[in-house]
Design a protein around this motif. Sequence first.
Motif, PDB file in Angstrom:
ATOM      1  N   LEU A 134     -22.581  31.880  24.320  1.00  0.00           N
ATOM      2  CA  LEU A 134     -23.559  32.127  23.277  1.00  0.00           C
ATOM      3  C   LEU A 134     -24.906  31.566  23.717  1.00  0.00           C
ATOM      4  O   LEU A 134     -24.994  30.396  24.105  1.00  0.00           O
ATOM      5  N   THR A 135     -25.925  32.405  23.659  1.00  0.00           N
ATOM      6  CA  THR A 135     -27.255  31.946  24.026  1.00  0.00           C
ATOM      7  C   THR A 135     -27.820  31.065  22.912  1.00  0.00           C
ATOM      8  O   THR A 135     -27.344  31.082  21.773  1.00  0.00           O
ATOM      9  N   SER A 136     -28.839  30.292  23.255  1.00  0.00           N
ATOM     10  CA  SER A 136     -29.474  29.439  22.244  1.00  0.00           C
ATOM     11  C   SER A 136     -30.079  30.274  21.130  1.00  0.00           C
ATOM     12  O   SER A 136     -30.089  29.856  19.969  1.00  0.00           O
ATOM     13  N   MET A 137     -30.578  31.484  21.465  1.00  0.00           N
ATOM     14  CA  MET A 137     -31.130  32.364  20.441  1.00  0.00           C
ATOM     15  C   MET A 137     -30.053  32.839  19.478  1.00  0.00           C
ATOM     16  O   MET A 137     -30.262  32.879  18.261  1.00  0.00           O
ATOM     17  N   GLN A 138     -28.885  33.202  20.001  1.00  0.00           N
ATOM     18  CA  GLN A 138     -27.794  33.649  19.137  1.00  0.00           C
ATOM     19  C   GLN A 138     -27.317  32.529  18.222  1.00  0.00           C
ATOM     20  O   GLN A 138     -27.078  32.739  17.033  1.00  0.00           O
ATOM     21  N   ILE A 139     -27.184  31.320  18.774  1.00  0.00           N
ATOM     22  CA  ILE A 139     -26.725  30.191  17.955  1.00  0.00           C
ATOM     23  C   ILE A 139     -27.755  29.848  16.888  1.00  0.00           C
ATOM     24  O   ILE A 139     -27.406  29.653  15.712  1.00  0.00           O
ATOM     25  N   SER A 140     -29.030  29.784  17.274  1.00  0.00           N
ATOM     26  CA  SER A 140     -30.072  29.441  16.301  1.00  0.00           C
ATOM     27  C   SER A 140     -30.201  30.509  15.226  1.00  0.00           C
ATOM     28  O   SER A 140     -30.399  30.182  14.048  1.00  0.00           O
ATOM     29  N   THR A 141     -30.072  31.770  15.603  1.00  0.00           N
ATOM     30  CA  THR A 141     -30.136  32.856  14.605  1.00  0.00           C
ATOM     31  C   THR A 141     -28.984  32.753  13.629  1.00  0.00           C
ATOM     32  O   THR A 141     -29.167  32.878  12.409  1.00  0.00           O
ATOM     33  N   CYS A 142     -27.786  32.520  14.156  1.00  0.00           N
ATOM     34  CA  CYS A 142     -26.597  32.422  13.311  1.00  0.00           C
ATOM     35  C   CYS A 142     -26.707  31.240  12.345  1.00  0.00           C
ATOM     36  O   CYS A 142     -26.432  31.367  11.146  1.00  0.00           O
ATOM     37  N   VAL A 143     -27.147  30.097  12.858  1.00  0.00           N
ATOM     38  CA  VAL A 143     -27.236  28.894  12.031  1.00  0.00           C
ATOM     39  C   VAL A 143     -28.370  29.014  11.016  1.00  0.00           C
ATOM     40  O   VAL A 143     -28.204  28.707   9.826  1.00  0.00           O
ATOM     41  N   THR A 144     -29.545  29.486  11.463  1.00  0.00           N
ATOM     42  CA  THR A 144     -30.707  29.564  10.572  1.00  0.00           C
ATOM     43  C   THR A 144     -30.481  30.547   9.433  1.00  0.00           C
ATOM     44  O   THR A 144     -30.716  30.220   8.258  1.00  0.00           O
ATOM     45  N   CYS A 145     -30.031  31.745   9.771  1.00  0.00           N
ATOM     46  CA  CYS A 145     -29.805  32.761   8.724  1.00  0.00           C
ATOM     47  C   CYS A 145     -28.697  32.313   7.772  1.00  0.00           C
ATOM     48  O   CYS A 145     -28.786  32.540   6.561  1.00  0.00           O
ATOM     49  N   GLY A 146     -27.671  31.672   8.311  1.00  0.00           N
ATOM     50  CA  GLY A 146     -26.605  31.179   7.452  1.00  0.00           C
ATOM     51  C   GLY A 146     -27.095  30.103   6.501  1.00  0.00           C
ATOM     52  O   GLY A 146     -26.723  30.076   5.322  1.00  0.00           O
ATOM     53  N   LEU A 147     -27.964  29.202   7.000  1.00  0.00           N
ATOM     54  CA  LEU A 147     -28.505  28.155   6.136  1.00  0.00           C
ATOM     55  C   LEU A 147     -29.407  28.726   5.058  1.00  0.00           C
ATOM     56  O   LEU A 147     -29.425  28.231   3.915  1.00  0.00           O
ATOM     57  N   VAL A 148     -30.180  29.760   5.391  1.00  0.00           N
ATOM     58  CA  VAL A 148     -31.051  30.393   4.384  1.00  0.00           C
ATOM     59  C   VAL A 148     -30.221  30.965   3.248  1.00  0.00           C
ATOM     60  O   VAL A 148     -30.516  30.760   2.057  1.00  0.00           O
ATOM     61  N   VAL A 149     -29.159  31.689   3.589  1.00  0.00           N
ATOM     62  CA  VAL A 149     -28.289  32.263   2.554  1.00  0.00           C
ATOM     63  C   VAL A 149     -27.586  31.154   1.773  1.00  0.00           C
ATOM     64  O   VAL A 149     -27.412  31.245   0.554  1.00  0.00           O
ATOM     65  N   ALA A 150     -27.184  30.085   2.466  1.00  0.00           N
ATOM     66  CA  ALA A 150     -26.525  28.966   1.787  1.00  0.00           C
ATOM     67  C   ALA A 150     -27.468  28.299   0.797  1.00  0.00           C
ATOM     68  O   ALA A 150     -27.060  27.924  -0.314  1.00  0.00           O
ATOM     69  N   VAL A 151     -28.749  28.144   1.166  1.00  0.00           N
ATOM     70  CA  VAL A 151     -29.734  27.551   0.244  1.00  0.00           C
ATOM     71  C   VAL A 151     -29.929  28.447  -0.977  1.00  0.00           C
ATOM     72  O   VAL A 151     -30.021  27.959  -2.120  1.00  0.00           O
ATOM     73  N   LEU A 152     -29.991  29.765  -0.751  1.00  0.00           N
ATOM     74  CA  LEU A 152     -30.128  30.689  -1.883  1.00  0.00           C
ATOM     75  C   LEU A 152     -28.928  30.588  -2.824  1.00  0.00           C
ATOM     76  O   LEU A 152     -29.088  30.587  -4.056  1.00  0.00           O
ATOM     77  N   ALA A 153     -27.721  30.504  -2.254  1.00  0.00           N
ATOM     78  CA  ALA A 153     -26.523  30.364  -3.088  1.00  0.00           C
ATOM     79  C   ALA A 153     -26.539  29.049  -3.847  1.00  0.00           C
ATOM     80  O   ALA A 153     -26.136  28.980  -5.020  1.00  0.00           O
ATOM     81  N   THR A 154     -27.061  27.993  -3.216  1.00  0.00           N
ATOM     82  CA  THR A 154     -27.157  26.690  -3.886  1.00  0.00           C
ATOM     83  C   THR A 154     -28.153  26.748  -5.040  1.00  0.00           C
ATOM     84  O   THR A 154     -27.919  26.158  -6.112  1.00  0.00           O
ATOM     85  N   LEU A 155     -29.265  27.453  -4.843  1.00  0.00           N
ATOM     86  CA  LEU A 155     -30.258  27.584  -5.911  1.00  0.00           C
ATOM     87  C   LEU A 155     -29.691  28.340  -7.104  1.00  0.00           C
ATOM     88  O   LEU A 155     -29.955  27.991  -8.266  1.00  0.00           O
ATOM     89  N   VAL A 156     -28.912  29.377  -6.833  1.00  0.00           N
ATOM     90  CA  VAL A 156     -28.278  30.121  -7.928  1.00  0.00           C
ATOM     91  C   VAL A 156     -27.282  29.231  -8.663  1.00  0.00           C
ATOM     92  O   VAL A 156     -27.216  29.230  -9.909  1.00  0.00           O
ATOM     93  N   THR A 157     -26.515  28.456  -7.907  1.00  0.00           N
ATOM     94  CA  THR A 157     -25.558  27.539  -8.531  1.00  0.00           C
ATOM     95  C   THR A 157     -26.282  26.482  -9.366  1.00  0.00           C
ATOM     96  O   THR A 157     -25.828  26.107 -10.460  1.00  0.00           O
ATOM     97  N   ALA A 158     -27.419  25.989  -8.869  1.00  0.00           N
ATOM     98  CA  ALA A 158     -28.196  25.007  -9.617  1.00  0.00           C
ATOM     99  C   ALA A 158     -28.717  25.598 -10.923  1.00  0.00           C
ATOM    100  O   ALA A 158     -28.772  24.897 -11.953  1.00  0.00           O
ATOM    101  N   ALA A 159     -29.086  26.883 -10.899  1.00  0.00           N
ATOM    102  CA  ALA A 159     -29.549  27.536 -12.124  1.00  0.00           C
ATOM    103  C   ALA A 159     -28.418  27.623 -13.152  1.00  0.00           C
ATOM    104  O   ALA A 159     -28.645  27.430 -14.354  1.00  0.00           O
ATOM    105  N   VAL A 160     -27.208  27.868 -12.681  1.00  0.00           N
ATOM    106  CA  VAL A 160     -26.060  27.917 -13.591  1.00  0.00           C
ATOM    107  C   VAL A 160     -25.774  26.521 -14.138  1.00  0.00           C
ATOM    108  O   VAL A 160     -25.412  26.356 -15.306  1.00  0.00           O
ATOM    109  N   TYR A 161     -25.958  25.490 -13.309  1.00  0.00           N
ATOM    110  CA  TYR A 161     -25.714  24.120 -13.753  1.00  0.00           C
ATOM    111  C   TYR A 161     -26.701  23.676 -14.835  1.00  0.00           C
ATOM    112  O   TYR A 161     -26.417  22.752 -15.588  1.00  0.00           O
ATOM    113  N   ARG A 162     -27.857  24.336 -14.904  1.00  0.00           N
ATOM    114  CA  ARG A 162     -28.821  23.973 -15.937  1.00  0.00           C
ATOM    115  C   ARG A 162     -28.456  24.559 -17.300  1.00  0.00           C
ATOM    116  O   ARG A 162     -29.036  24.185 -18.317  1.00  0.00           O
ATOM    117  N   SER A 163     -27.506  25.492 -17.304  1.00  0.00           N
ATOM    118  CA  SER A 163     -27.119  26.124 -18.564  1.00  0.00           C
ATOM    119  C   SER A 163     -26.338  25.147 -19.433  1.00  0.00           C
ATOM    120  O   SER A 163     -25.496  24.388 -18.948  1.00  0.00           O
TER     121      SER A 163
END
Length: 391
Positions: A355-384
Amino acid sequence: MNTMLIVFLKEVRENLRDRRTLGSALLFGPLIGPFIFALMMNTVITRELNKADQPLRIPVIGAQYAPNLIDALKQEGLIPRPPVANPEAAVRDQDADVVLRIPSDFDKSWRKGEASQVEMIYDSSQRETGGSIDRLRHMLETYSRRQGAMRLVARGLSPTMMAPVSVDDRDQSTPQSRAGQLFSILPYFFVLAVFMGGMYLAIDLTAGERERQSLEPLFANPVPRWKVLLGKLGAICVFSLASLTISVVGFGVCGRIIPAEKLGMTLNLGPAFALQVVLIMLPLVILLASLQTLVAAFAKSYREAQTYLSLLMMVPALPSVLLSVLPIKVAPWMFTVPLLGQQVGITQLLRGGELTSMQISTCVTCGLVVAVLATLVTAAVYRSERLAISA
């Protein structure tokens, strides 16, 4: 920060005392995959190798019509068994892997120099019979080529006339790439270990506390709910990461006991492989923890949350199913898609690629972005306010 740390340490300490959570996160979840995989592969490989080493015992009908053919097949390792009255039924009932039937006019066609036909009766839907069928077919083809060459020589012709085109096979596969094709199911086991490692903890920290009516007094404290959520997610991620690590180490041990070299394959699941797997799987640890907490937040009881998360468990299997059915060529965009990027990356490592450094960084970065979005949605539900209501 102190609030998140207090919630984190509290949840980790309490769940370390829970045998059900420990059994799921640190034993059943991460080790069931390596255990099943090692048992299955050792059984299959040992059975196929034993069948390949042993003489081929199959019923032969009409052996008296082709004694020379039978003698040649015996030299190749065939042991004829007595003929059966109904070969089709014997094959369907798995009483025989394959039945060889020689017609009564075999010798007449042979004397005339014509093609003499024999029948192989088998059931291709029976997976365990494939080795016997291939061995018998290879024996018959070898005998056919040898006798065809002798007929040409007897007529003063060169045997090369039978093969106007010579094919020279140049297989570009390596022992490790062949192993990657056979063991392509491994990425799903890693995702499953992450999912199982955090599932019961996510259920207990949300739906479980809601059912025990301990979530209301927790939310009544003058503390931002997002800090409570991050503390709980941190505890879930710790258990999921521990489960993943145990699973990777377990498969590394299994890679040493599976006799892949007997099939001309190399299975390298050493430390370098383990470190890269854990690295590209880190975003999934956070993403699945957020999704599990989000789904469990909509359940009012522990059992209801189990039902919801059991359905969610099918989602990680989709990339594995698609890649096993569709001949997809690896493209850079795949590393931007969570689950798919991890599946492609781990499969590439199994095949001996890097795996090249570009492939690893792309996989990790994009995964973290989606994970942060999922966390924000969960936080919105926790405010209910509905989340704090137990009934």
